[in-house]
Design a protein around this motif. Structure first.
Motif, short mmCIF file in Angstrom:
data_model
loop_
_atom_site.label_atom_id
_atom_site.label_comp_id
_atom_site.label_asym_id
_atom_site.label_seq_id
_atom_site.Cartn_x
_atom_site.Cartn_y
_atom_site.Cartn_z
N MET A 83 0.83 -1.20 0.00
CA MET A 83 0.00 0.00 0.00
C MET A 83 0.86 1.25 0.00
SD MET A 83 -1.32 2.72 1.90
CE MET A 83 -0.92 2.27 3.57
N LEU A 84 1.91 1.26 0.81
CA LEU A 84 2.80 2.41 0.88
C LEU A 84 3.51 2.63 -0.47
CD1 LEU A 84 3.92 4.67 2.67
CD2 LEU A 84 5.72 3.09 3.39
N SER A 85 3.92 1.56 -1.11
CA SER A 85 4.56 1.66 -2.42
C SER A 85 3.65 2.35 -3.43
CB SER A 85 4.91 0.27 -2.97
OG SER A 85 5.90 -0.33 -2.20
N LYS A 86 2.38 2.02 -3.40
CA LYS A 86 1.42 2.61 -4.33
C LYS A 86 1.19 4.10 -4.05
CE LYS A 86 -1.07 -1.65 -5.21
NZ LYS A 86 -2.31 -2.40 -5.01
N ARG A 87 1.46 4.53 -2.82
CA ARG A 87 1.17 5.91 -2.43
C ARG A 87 2.41 6.78 -2.31
NH1 ARG A 87 -2.84 6.38 2.28
NH2 ARG A 87 -2.83 8.50 1.46
N ILE A 88 3.56 6.27 -2.74
CA ILE A 88 4.83 6.98 -2.54
C ILE A 88 4.80 8.38 -3.16
CG2 ILE A 88 6.02 6.09 -4.58
CD1 ILE A 88 7.57 6.32 -1.11
N ASN A 89 4.06 8.55 -4.26
CA ASN A 89 4.03 9.86 -4.91
C ASN A 89 3.24 10.90 -4.12
OD1 ASN A 89 1.60 8.60 -5.40
ND2 ASN A 89 1.35 9.45 -7.45
N GLU A 90 2.52 10.48 -3.08
CA GLU A 90 1.79 11.42 -2.23
C GLU A 90 2.66 11.98 -1.10
OE1 GLU A 90 -2.03 9.92 -0.81
OE2 GLU A 90 -1.91 8.36 -2.36
N ILE A 91 3.85 11.43 -0.94
CA ILE A 91 4.73 11.82 0.17
C ILE A 91 5.85 12.70 -0.38
CG2 ILE A 91 6.22 10.98 2.02
CD1 ILE A 91 4.63 8.30 1.82
N LYS A 92 5.99 13.87 0.21
CA LYS A 92 7.02 14.81 -0.25
C LYS A 92 8.35 14.54 0.44
CE LYS A 92 3.79 18.51 -1.28
NZ LYS A 92 3.41 19.89 -1.04
N HIS A 93 9.43 14.89 -0.24
CA HIS A 93 10.80 14.86 0.30
C HIS A 93 11.30 13.47 0.65
CE1 HIS A 93 10.24 19.18 0.48
NE2 HIS A 93 9.22 19.03 1.31
N VAL A 94 10.87 12.45 -0.11
CA VAL A 94 11.30 11.07 0.13
C VAL A 94 12.78 10.95 -0.21
CG1 VAL A 94 11.01 8.65 -0.55
CG2 VAL A 94 9.00 10.14 -0.26
N VAL A 95 13.56 10.39 0.71
CA VAL A 95 15.00 10.22 0.51
C VAL A 95 15.28 9.18 -0.57
CG1 VAL A 95 17.16 9.49 1.61
CG2 VAL A 95 15.55 10.96 2.86
N HIS A 96 14.67 8.02 -0.47
CA HIS A 96 14.88 6.94 -1.44
C HIS A 96 13.58 6.16 -1.58
CE1 HIS A 96 16.45 3.53 -3.58
NE2 HIS A 96 17.67 4.03 -3.57
N PRO A 97 12.84 6.35 -2.69
CA PRO A 97 11.52 5.74 -2.82
C PRO A 97 11.52 4.22 -2.90
CG PRO A 97 12.13 6.89 -4.85
CD PRO A 97 13.19 7.20 -3.83
N LEU A 98 12.66 3.60 -3.15
CA LEU A 98 12.71 2.14 -3.26
C LEU A 98 13.13 1.45 -1.97
CD1 LEU A 98 14.20 1.78 -6.86
CD2 LEU A 98 11.80 1.75 -6.13
N LEU A 99 13.36 2.22 -0.91
CA LEU A 99 13.71 1.64 0.40
C LEU A 99 12.58 1.89 1.38
CD1 LEU A 99 17.44 2.71 0.91
CD2 LEU A 99 16.57 0.49 0.19
N GLN A 100 12.22 0.87 2.11
CA GLN A 100 11.23 1.03 3.18
C GLN A 100 11.86 0.64 4.50
OE1 GLN A 100 7.54 -1.02 2.45
NE2 GLN A 100 6.98 0.34 0.77
N PHE A 101 11.33 1.24 5.56
CA PHE A 101 11.80 0.95 6.90
C PHE A 101 10.65 0.43 7.75
CE2 PHE A 101 14.87 3.92 5.32
CZ PHE A 101 16.06 3.51 5.88
N GLY A 102 10.93 -0.59 8.52
CA GLY A 102 10.03 -1.02 9.58
C GLY A 102 10.59 -0.46 10.87
N ALA A 103 9.72 0.00 11.75
CA ALA A 103 10.16 0.54 13.05
C ALA A 103 9.26 -0.01 14.14
CB ALA A 103 10.10 2.07 13.03
N PHE A 104 9.88 -0.35 15.27
CA PHE A 104 9.12 -0.88 16.40
C PHE A 104 9.93 -0.75 17.67
CE2 PHE A 104 11.70 -4.18 14.62
CZ PHE A 104 12.19 -4.88 15.70
N VAL A 105 9.23 -0.79 18.80
CA VAL A 105 9.86 -0.81 20.11
C VAL A 105 9.58 -2.18 20.71
CG1 VAL A 105 9.92 0.23 22.41
CG2 VAL A 105 9.57 1.68 20.40
N VAL A 106 10.63 -2.90 21.10
CA VAL A 106 10.47 -4.27 21.62
C VAL A 106 9.66 -4.25 22.91
CG1 VAL A 106 11.68 -6.30 22.50
CG2 VAL A 106 12.59 -5.06 20.53
N GLU A 107 10.06 -3.41 23.84
CA GLU A 107 9.35 -3.30 25.12
C GLU A 107 8.80 -1.89 25.23
OE1 GLU A 107 12.08 -4.50 28.21
OE2 GLU A 107 12.03 -6.59 27.54
#
Length: 152
Positions: free
Chosen positions: A35-59
């Motif tokens: 879904m994010l890949s399909k909407r990448i053109n809606e996001i301004k100032h993207v550093v690298h459109p072909l890289l995605q990051f997952g983020a989480f806090v373990v605890e």
């Protein structure tokens, strides 16, 4: 693959926050990535459109930290679509390992990285943001990513 320690500066991320039972993340994360890949053109100032990051806090210490974020990095926040979220990850130090294979093997990869952290006398920071940098995520049987486990 090799493991190393890396320091990253502050990261500004824009994307989707996923909240679901832990056993559903393996199926829900790829859906959010597509879904994010399909909407990448809606996001301004993207550093690298072909890289995605997952983020989480373990605890996580609060409801605001619960879940898993699928994002792209941006240089600055501007005109973020209302159904997307922003997340600023502070500068941190990470134990890093790169992997390629099926996404259902990610927990095994983390076990290897955690053993390396212990063997090298680092301390995990489970209350901090951890990252996954996805180079390839379209095929769940063949993902390529770097694991960034926050350490002291």
């Amino acid at each position: 693959m090799g493991k190393t320690v890396r320091e990253l500066g502050e990261m500004k991320l824009v994307g989707v926050r996923g909240l679901c039972p832990g056993d559903q993340f393996l199926s829900e994360i790829p859906k959010a990535s597509h879904m994010l890949s399909k909407r990448i053109n809606e996001i301004k100032h993207v550093v690298h459109p072909l890289l995605q990051f997952g983020a989480f806090v373990v605890e996580n210490q609060s409801a605001e930290e619960d879940g898993y974020w699928v994002c792209v990095e941006v240089n600055e926040y501007e005109d973020i679509p209302s159904d997307l979220v922003t997340l600023t990850v502070p500068p941190q130090r990470y134990a890093v390992s790169r992997h390629k294979g099926a996404n259902d093997q990610i927990m095994n990869w983390y076990e290897e990285l955690h053993a390396w952290i212990d063997d090298n006398y680092y301390s995990r920071r489970k209350e901090k943001w951890h990252l996954e940098k996805f180079y390839s995520w379209h095929d769940p049987e063949n993902v390529e990513l770097e694991l960034f486990d926050t350490i002291e």
